[in-house]
Design a protein around this motif. Structure first.
Motif, PDB file in Angstrom:
ATOM      1  N   ASP A 115     -22.933  84.367  95.391  1.00  0.00           N
ATOM      2  CA  ASP A 115     -22.733  85.283  96.516  1.00  0.00           C
ATOM      3  C   ASP A 115     -22.963  84.651  97.886  1.00  0.00           C
ATOM      4  O   ASP A 115     -22.126  84.827  98.781  1.00  0.00           O
ATOM      5  CB  ASP A 115     -23.597  86.538  96.362  1.00  0.00           C
ATOM      6  CG  ASP A 115     -23.092  87.447  95.250  1.00  0.00           C
ATOM      7  OD1 ASP A 115     -21.911  87.306  94.841  1.00  0.00           O
ATOM      8  OD2 ASP A 115     -23.878  88.291  94.789  1.00  0.00           O
ATOM      9  N   PRO A 116     -24.041  83.901  98.115  1.00  0.00           N
ATOM     10  CA  PRO A 116     -24.239  83.315  99.444  1.00  0.00           C
ATOM     11  C   PRO A 116     -23.127  82.320  99.812  1.00  0.00           C
ATOM     12  O   PRO A 116     -22.732  82.218 100.966  1.00  0.00           O
ATOM     13  CB  PRO A 116     -25.583  82.603  99.360  1.00  0.00           C
ATOM     14  CG  PRO A 116     -26.271  83.168  98.168  1.00  0.00           C
ATOM     15  CD  PRO A 116     -25.193  83.638  97.244  1.00  0.00           C
ATOM     16  N   VAL A 117     -22.623  81.609  98.805  1.00  0.00           N
ATOM     17  CA  VAL A 117     -21.549  80.644  99.045  1.00  0.00           C
ATOM     18  C   VAL A 117     -20.250  81.389  99.340  1.00  0.00           C
ATOM     19  O   VAL A 117     -19.516  81.036 100.265  1.00  0.00           O
ATOM     20  CB  VAL A 117     -21.395  79.678  97.851  1.00  0.00           C
ATOM     21  CG1 VAL A 117     -20.187  78.766  98.037  1.00  0.00           C
ATOM     22  CG2 VAL A 117     -22.675  78.868  97.667  1.00  0.00           C
ATOM     23  N   ALA A 118     -19.969  82.425  98.571  1.00  0.00           N
ATOM     24  CA  ALA A 118     -18.759  83.214  98.798  1.00  0.00           C
ATOM     25  C   ALA A 118     -18.768  83.826 100.203  1.00  0.00           C
ATOM     26  O   ALA A 118     -17.745  83.815 100.901  1.00  0.00           O
ATOM     27  CB  ALA A 118     -18.636  84.307  97.737  1.00  0.00           C
ATOM     28  N   TRP A 165     -18.606  72.280  95.814  1.00  0.00           N
ATOM     29  CA  TRP A 165     -17.224  72.716  95.646  1.00  0.00           C
ATOM     30  C   TRP A 165     -16.361  72.014  96.679  1.00  0.00           C
ATOM     31  O   TRP A 165     -16.773  71.831  97.831  1.00  0.00           O
ATOM     32  CB  TRP A 165     -17.098  74.229  95.834  1.00  0.00           C
ATOM     33  CG  TRP A 165     -17.817  74.976  94.774  1.00  0.00           C
ATOM     34  CD1 TRP A 165     -17.347  75.314  93.538  1.00  0.00           C
ATOM     35  CD2 TRP A 165     -19.150  75.464  94.842  1.00  0.00           C
ATOM     36  NE1 TRP A 165     -18.326  75.964  92.826  1.00  0.00           N
ATOM     37  CE2 TRP A 165     -19.442  76.074  93.611  1.00  0.00           C
ATOM     38  CE3 TRP A 165     -20.136  75.436  95.818  1.00  0.00           C
ATOM     39  CZ2 TRP A 165     -20.662  76.660  93.334  1.00  0.00           C
ATOM     40  CZ3 TRP A 165     -21.353  76.012  95.537  1.00  0.00           C
ATOM     41  CH2 TRP A 165     -21.606  76.631  94.307  1.00  0.00           C
ATOM     42  N   GLU A 169     -24.352  73.395  97.984  1.00  0.00           N
ATOM     43  CA  GLU A 169     -24.996  74.469  97.205  1.00  0.00           C
ATOM     44  C   GLU A 169     -25.501  75.619  98.079  1.00  0.00           C
ATOM     45  O   GLU A 169     -25.601  76.740  97.628  1.00  0.00           O
ATOM     46  CB  GLU A 169     -26.172  73.905  96.398  1.00  0.00           C
ATOM     47  CG  GLU A 169     -25.747  73.041  95.239  1.00  0.00           C
ATOM     48  CD  GLU A 169     -25.191  73.823  94.064  1.00  0.00           C
ATOM     49  OE1 GLU A 169     -25.388  75.052  93.986  1.00  0.00           O
ATOM     50  OE2 GLU A 169     -24.537  73.190  93.225  1.00  0.00           O
ATOM     51  N   ALA A 218     -20.336  82.630 102.820  1.00  0.00           N
ATOM     52  CA  ALA A 218     -20.133  81.533 103.773  1.00  0.00           C
ATOM     53  C   ALA A 218     -18.665  81.104 103.815  1.00  0.00           C
ATOM     54  O   ALA A 218     -18.135  80.819 104.893  1.00  0.00           O
ATOM     55  CB  ALA A 218     -21.022  80.355 103.405  1.00  0.00           C
ATOM     56  N   VAL A 219     -17.995  81.081 102.673  1.00  0.00           N
ATOM     57  CA  VAL A 219     -16.572  80.707 102.635  1.00  0.00           C
ATOM     58  C   VAL A 219     -15.746  81.731 103.403  1.00  0.00           C
ATOM     59  O   VAL A 219     -14.840  81.373 104.159  1.00  0.00           O
ATOM     60  CB  VAL A 219     -16.084  80.536 101.180  1.00  0.00           C
ATOM     61  CG1 VAL A 219     -14.570  80.436 101.108  1.00  0.00           C
ATOM     62  CG2 VAL A 219     -16.737  79.312 100.545  1.00  0.00           C
ATOM     63  N   LEU A 267     -12.490  82.697  95.730  1.00  0.00           N
ATOM     64  CA  LEU A 267     -13.940  82.656  95.521  1.00  0.00           C
ATOM     65  C   LEU A 267     -14.315  82.409  94.066  1.00  0.00           C
ATOM     66  O   LEU A 267     -15.422  82.702  93.636  1.00  0.00           O
ATOM     67  CB  LEU A 267     -14.562  83.954  96.042  1.00  0.00           C
ATOM     68  CG  LEU A 267     -14.241  84.264  97.514  1.00  0.00           C
ATOM     69  CD1 LEU A 267     -14.801  85.624  97.911  1.00  0.00           C
ATOM     70  CD2 LEU A 267     -14.761  83.167  98.424  1.00  0.00           C
ATOM     71  N   LEU A 280     -17.997  81.921  92.634  1.00  0.00           N
ATOM     72  CA  LEU A 280     -18.951  81.224  93.499  1.00  0.00           C
ATOM     73  C   LEU A 280     -20.173  82.117  93.688  1.00  0.00           C
ATOM     74  O   LEU A 280     -20.052  83.350  93.711  1.00  0.00           O
ATOM     75  CB  LEU A 280     -18.322  80.930  94.861  1.00  0.00           C
ATOM     76  CG  LEU A 280     -17.054  80.069  94.873  1.00  0.00           C
ATOM     77  CD1 LEU A 280     -16.558  79.870  96.306  1.00  0.00           C
ATOM     78  CD2 LEU A 280     -17.290  78.730  94.206  1.00  0.00           C
ATOM     79  N   ILE A 284     -18.043  72.193 100.323  1.00  0.00           N
ATOM     80  CA  ILE A 284     -19.116  73.168 100.507  1.00  0.00           C
ATOM     81  C   ILE A 284     -20.306  72.737  99.653  1.00  0.00           C
ATOM     82  O   ILE A 284     -20.140  72.407  98.476  1.00  0.00           O
ATOM     83  CB  ILE A 284     -18.657  74.578 100.077  1.00  0.00           C
ATOM     84  CG1 ILE A 284     -17.309  74.954 100.697  1.00  0.00           C
ATOM     85  CG2 ILE A 284     -19.726  75.616 100.376  1.00  0.00           C
ATOM     86  CD1 ILE A 284     -17.294  75.032 102.197  1.00  0.00           C
ATOM     87  N   GLY A 312     -23.945  76.723 100.635  1.00  0.00           N
ATOM     88  CA  GLY A 312     -22.806  77.392 101.246  1.00  0.00           C
ATOM     89  C   GLY A 312     -22.447  76.827 102.602  1.00  0.00           C
ATOM     90  O   GLY A 312     -21.694  77.436 103.341  1.00  0.00           O
TER      91      GLY A 312
END
Length: 151
Positions: free
Chosen positions: A63-66, A129, A142, A68-69, A53, A61, A140, A144
């Motif tokens: 928080d919302p993207v992390a 990313w 923006e 989602a990952v 992450l 990354l 990914i 997420g």
């Protein structure tokens, strides 16, 4: 006539051995979140570790993207097509759902995608990313959302 052409094209693209499996995947892809899941992986079949992450520049990354990952990783591990579909971007230029399904249908490809999540993603355009493992990648955006899946 158009439906038949789409089904034939999907079977060819998916490289499936039987028309029945191709029809089932096309129906799942076009009818919303799939009612059934792919076969979940056993613990011994999973690559070690968890999703990274932090990107290649060392930045965490958002928080919302992390989140989602992590959800993407869980959906790939468990074979949850419905959960995976929820994480897919519908933005113009994003990998279409039918292609995502075809790319995760093979357990070997899914393992490579999971391995990609265990390496720091490369930041920057055109995706926010990009996680890669060999010729397999997950892009990914923006928000997420999964915008690219492919070799």
């Amino acid at each position: 006539m158009r439906t038949s052409a789409v089904l034939v094209a999907m079977v060819v693209v998916l490289g499936l051995a039987t028309v029945g499996v191709g029809v089932a995947l096309v129906q799942q892809a076009s009818s919303g979140p799939a009612p059934v899941s792919l076969t979940p992986f056993t613990t011994t079949a999973l690559p070690p570790g968890s999703p990274v992450l932090v990107d290649t520049t060392g930045r965490a990354l958002p928080d919302p993207v992390a989140l989602a990952v992590r959800r993407l990783d869980g959906a790939l591990v468990s074979g949850d097509l419905g959960g995976l579909r929820e994480l897919c971007s519908s933005a113009p230029g994003a990998t279409p759902w039918a292609v995502v399904v075809s790319r995760v249908a093979d357990s070997g490809d899914r393992v490579l995608l999971l391995r990609a999540l265990r390496h720091p993603p490369r930041p920057g355009p055109p995706l926010a990313w990009l996680y890669t493992e060999g010729d397999h990648g997950l892009g990914i955006d923006e928000a997420g959302l999964l915008a690219f899946v492919g070799p």
